[in-house]
Design a protein around this motif. Sequence first.
Motif, PDB file in Angstrom:
ATOM      1  N   UNK A   1      82.207  -0.177 -25.306  1.00 19.73           N
ATOM      2  CA  UNK A   1      82.613  -0.572 -23.872  1.00 19.73           C
ATOM      3  C   UNK A   1      81.269  -1.322 -23.058  1.00 19.73           C
ATOM      4  N   UNK A   2      79.987  -0.761 -23.547  1.00 16.69           N
ATOM      5  CA  UNK A   2      78.913  -1.394 -22.949  1.00 16.69           C
ATOM      6  C   UNK A   2      78.567  -2.846 -23.259  1.00 16.69           C
ATOM      7  N   UNK A   3      79.075  -3.225 -24.560  1.00 18.07           N
ATOM      8  CA  UNK A   3      78.782  -4.586 -25.129  1.00 18.07           C
ATOM      9  C   UNK A   3      79.983  -5.343 -24.782  1.00 18.07           C
ATOM     10  N   UNK A   4      81.568  -4.963 -24.896  1.00 16.17           N
ATOM     11  CA  UNK A   4      82.334  -5.822 -24.801  1.00 16.17           C
ATOM     12  C   UNK A   4      82.842  -5.973 -23.266  1.00 16.17           C
ATOM     13  N   UNK A   5      82.925  -4.888 -22.558  1.00 12.51           N
ATOM     14  CA  UNK A   5      83.419  -5.260 -21.153  1.00 12.51           C
ATOM     15  C   UNK A   5      82.357  -6.033 -20.255  1.00 12.51           C
ATOM     16  N   UNK A   6      81.208  -5.858 -20.233  1.00 10.14           N
ATOM     17  CA  UNK A   6      80.533  -6.803 -19.250  1.00 10.14           C
ATOM     18  C   UNK A   6      80.686  -8.241 -19.663  1.00 10.14           C
ATOM     19  N   UNK A   7      80.424  -8.525 -21.056  1.00 10.17           N
ATOM     20  CA  UNK A   7      80.936  -9.890 -21.626  1.00 10.17           C
ATOM     21  C   UNK A   7      82.274 -10.375 -21.279  1.00 10.17           C
ATOM     22  N   UNK A   8      82.920  -9.440 -21.320  1.00 13.13           N
ATOM     23  CA  UNK A   8      84.450  -9.812 -21.302  1.00 13.13           C
ATOM     24  C   UNK A   8      84.618 -10.223 -19.773  1.00 13.13           C
ATOM     25  N   UNK A   9      84.147  -9.481 -18.732  1.00 11.62           N
ATOM     26  CA  UNK A   9      84.262  -9.637 -17.512  1.00 11.62           C
ATOM     27  C   UNK A   9      83.814 -11.002 -17.138  1.00 11.62           C
ATOM     28  N   UNK A  10      82.856 -11.580 -17.804  1.00  6.72           N
ATOM     29  CA  UNK A  10      82.359 -12.910 -17.537  1.00  6.72           C
ATOM     30  C   UNK A  10      83.105 -14.162 -18.333  1.00  6.72           C
ATOM     31  N   UNK A  11      83.311 -13.740 -19.557  1.00  9.06           N
ATOM     32  CA  UNK A  11      83.739 -14.921 -20.528  1.00  9.06           C
ATOM     33  C   UNK A  11      85.238 -14.887 -20.868  1.00  9.06           C
ATOM     34  N   UNK A  12      85.891 -13.551 -20.961  1.00  3.20           N
ATOM     35  CA  UNK A  12      87.040 -13.514 -21.465  1.00  3.20           C
ATOM     36  C   UNK A  12      88.010 -13.222 -20.113  1.00  3.20           C
ATOM     37  N   UNK A  13      88.805 -14.274 -20.015  1.00  7.25           N
ATOM     38  CA  UNK A  13      89.750 -14.381 -18.814  1.00  7.25           C
ATOM     39  C   UNK A  13      91.124 -14.980 -19.314  1.00  7.25           C
ATOM     40  N   UNK A  14      91.985 -14.320 -19.965  1.00  8.25           N
ATOM     41  CA  UNK A  14      93.013 -14.451 -20.417  1.00  8.25           C
ATOM     42  C   UNK A  14      94.036 -15.167 -18.960  1.00  8.25           C
ATOM     43  N   UNK A  15      94.002 -14.192 -18.092  1.00  8.31           N
ATOM     44  CA  UNK A  15      94.960 -14.640 -16.894  1.00  8.31           C
ATOM     45  C   UNK A  15      94.625 -15.918 -16.290  1.00  8.31           C
ATOM     46  N   UNK A  16      93.254 -16.009 -16.236  1.00  8.10           N
ATOM     47  CA  UNK A  16      92.542 -17.476 -15.553  1.00  8.10           C
ATOM     48  C   UNK A  16      92.874 -18.628 -16.411  1.00  8.10           C
ATOM     49  N   UNK A  17      92.781 -18.483 -17.877  1.00  9.88           N
ATOM     50  CA  UNK A  17      92.941 -19.473 -18.399  1.00  9.88           C
ATOM     51  C   UNK A  17      94.408 -19.939 -18.708  1.00  9.88           C
ATOM     52  N   UNK A  18      95.531 -18.795 -18.827  1.00  7.76           N
ATOM     53  CA  UNK A  18      96.841 -19.389 -18.268  1.00  7.76           C
ATOM     54  C   UNK A  18      97.116 -19.668 -17.211  1.00  7.76           C
ATOM     55  N   UNK A  19      96.532 -19.318 -16.257  1.00 12.20           N
ATOM     56  CA  UNK A  19      96.682 -19.958 -14.801  1.00 12.20           C
ATOM     57  C   UNK A  19      96.291 -21.223 -14.668  1.00 12.20           C
ATOM     58  N   UNK A  20      95.119 -21.659 -15.415  1.00 12.46           N
ATOM     59  CA  UNK A  20      94.650 -22.981 -15.237  1.00 12.46           C
ATOM     60  C   UNK A  20      95.642 -23.988 -15.957  1.00 12.46           C
ATOM     61  N   UNK A  21      96.192 -23.387 -17.022  1.00 13.70           N
ATOM     62  CA  UNK A  21      97.031 -24.321 -17.771  1.00 13.70           C
ATOM     63  C   UNK A  21      98.396 -24.682 -17.024  1.00 13.70           C
ATOM     64  N   UNK A  22      98.722 -23.533 -16.417  1.00 10.62           N
ATOM     65  CA  UNK A  22     100.169 -23.846 -15.666  1.00 10.62           C
ATOM     66  C   UNK A  22      99.767 -24.619 -14.605  1.00 10.62           C
ATOM     67  N   UNK A  23      98.674 -24.283 -13.662  1.00  6.42           N
ATOM     68  CA  UNK A  23      98.633 -24.987 -12.569  1.00  6.42           C
ATOM     69  C   UNK A  23      98.127 -26.285 -12.687  1.00  6.42           C
ATOM     70  N   UNK A  24      97.798 -26.828 -13.601  1.00  5.31           N
ATOM     71  CA  UNK A  24      97.171 -28.230 -13.894  1.00  5.31           C
ATOM     72  C   UNK A  24      98.505 -29.088 -14.513  1.00  5.31           C
ATOM     73  N   UNK A  25      99.220 -28.281 -15.070  1.00  8.06           N
ATOM     74  CA  UNK A  25     100.495 -28.814 -15.864  1.00  8.06           C
ATOM     75  C   UNK A  25     101.407 -29.172 -14.720  1.00  8.06           C
ATOM     76  N   UNK A  26     101.573 -28.204 -13.870  1.00  5.49           N
ATOM     77  CA  UNK A  26     102.201 -28.292 -12.590  1.00  5.49           C
ATOM     78  C   UNK A  26     101.857 -29.682 -11.734  1.00  5.49           C
ATOM     79  N   UNK A  27     100.712 -29.691 -11.453  1.00  8.37           N
ATOM     80  CA  UNK A  27     100.013 -30.703 -10.520  1.00  8.37           C
ATOM     81  C   UNK A  27     100.297 -32.083 -11.458  1.00  8.37           C
ATOM     82  N   UNK A  28     100.118 -32.083 -12.807  1.00 11.93           N
ATOM     83  CA  UNK A  28     100.400 -33.250 -13.656  1.00 11.93           C
ATOM     84  C   UNK A  28     101.971 -33.684 -13.339  1.00 11.93           C
ATOM     85  N   UNK A  29     102.587 -32.906 -13.677  1.00 10.00           N
ATOM     86  CA  UNK A  29     104.277 -33.025 -13.469  1.00 10.00           C
ATOM     87  C   UNK A  29     104.271 -33.545 -12.076  1.00 10.00           C
TER      88      UNK A  29
END
Length: 498
Positions: free
Chosen positions: A374-402
């Motif tokens: 946990x001391x290795x994976x969680x702090x790094x994950x809080x910074x660089x692993x963002x599945x929700x954000x990645x998904x959101x960026x994709x949906x938002x930009x696709x929406x704006x693009x449409x």
Amino acid sequence: MKLELHWQILIGMILGAALGIGANIQLSTRTSVLTVADGLPQSIADKHDITSAIVMDSSNLIKVTWVKTDGSEETRIVDPTGKEPGAVLMLEDLKKKSPLAHELYSLAPSYAKIIGQWCKRIGSLFLRLLQMVSVPLIITSLASGVLGLGGASRFGKMFSTTLGYYMCTSFLAILTGLLITNIINPGLNSEIRLDLGVAQVEPKSITETLMEQVEAMIPANPFEAIASAKFLSVISFTIVFCIFALQVGGDVHKRFQQLAGDGFAVMMKLTTAIIKLAPYGVFLLMIYVTATQGAKVFSALGWYMLAVVVALGVHAFVTLPLVLWLLGKRNPFGFLQHMSPALLTAFSSASSNATLPITMSNIEERAGVSNRSSSFVLPLGATINMDGTALYEAVAVLFIGQLAMGDEFTFMHQVSVAVTALLASVGAAGIPHAGLVMMAIVLQAVNLPIEYQGIILAVDRVLDMMRTAVNVWSDSCGTALVDHLIDNPDAPEVANAA
Ligand code: ASP
């Protein structure tokens, strides 16, 4: 009693929308005479041989007349009732049938338009502030995450497994987002069209698109990349720099870690202060959108929110539990229950960083995952692993693009969105609205201007809460998975009990 920020934003949004819709209904008519001395650009007058134009706009009829240099007149009419002979039914049709008439109509001012433009100008100051912090925030947030790994010797298997998990799940999240958005088509289903003069983009081949991303990841001049806010180059250089700082180790590593940590603390404070302005930014940008486009803008946002919520739901309740169950050999229901305090905190704070202490204590004390993982994976994950954000960026930009380009937003654009959304999520800090800041990178990749963000800003907070919970959920599943896959002599027995 001071209201929480998300309530303030909601109030700003509702007030702005109400005022904007009021202005749109009451002040939209434009009846004016355009001459070269007053509102008619010389270039248009010369190009079309005209001396003046008259725009008359009543609630159900638009009439555009122009006078040529030889004294002759021409008129085009828009009549939604279809009664007027020779008239077109909608303003969009006028654009196709007579670009000149449409251009003259757009030049005529209405109060709603003037108010909207001013609100946009002032509201954009808020967006500029977000842009201002983005590069230093990315650098310090990423650097403190990577440098916090503890030493080059701790890389190895854990590092590659962790990174492998981050990349795979983020990519799955993006694919889910794109898939659901292509099914729901929020931008195509809506009536609004953004028409701010998008640069026409030639669709590129997939090799070309990917090669460009690879090239961007190797900046010829990192300082130039920082100065011109080339996010992709900044992210890759920061990661490489920090990995090598870890390899040098010793005092050098410590000093850089200290510097990155201090810088990050300051940038977080500054960003938090800027985000406090969000209610005003939302208020003004909402007036702009609704005053110039009317109430129909909401139906589009409804579809958009639906797309984000459905896609996040699929990722959180189907994909991640399956990964945890099949590869991590852990019961997803029990684990979800163990992690629920952290997930609820993530939801209400919209910040993975703020939630981190609770995530760590939940995963160790309630779910029985070892501290080594946990001391290795969680702090790094809080910074660089963002599945929700990645998904959101994709949906938002696709929406704006449409919205901006309709059907012309091609498959190739979507490939660019997928690749850059992944990198944007890596670069986003774990604080509220960071995903919004990073969206510039994805918009940039498909040549859409950053101003288009204004349209989704109003509903960002509520979506931020959901995507942050998914971010923390993915970090937690990843930690349990890595803990299971990597031999952990100190893992307590309870680890697999759930
Ligand atoms: N608020 C999110 C987080 O802290 C980041 C984002 O804005 O997407 O995880």
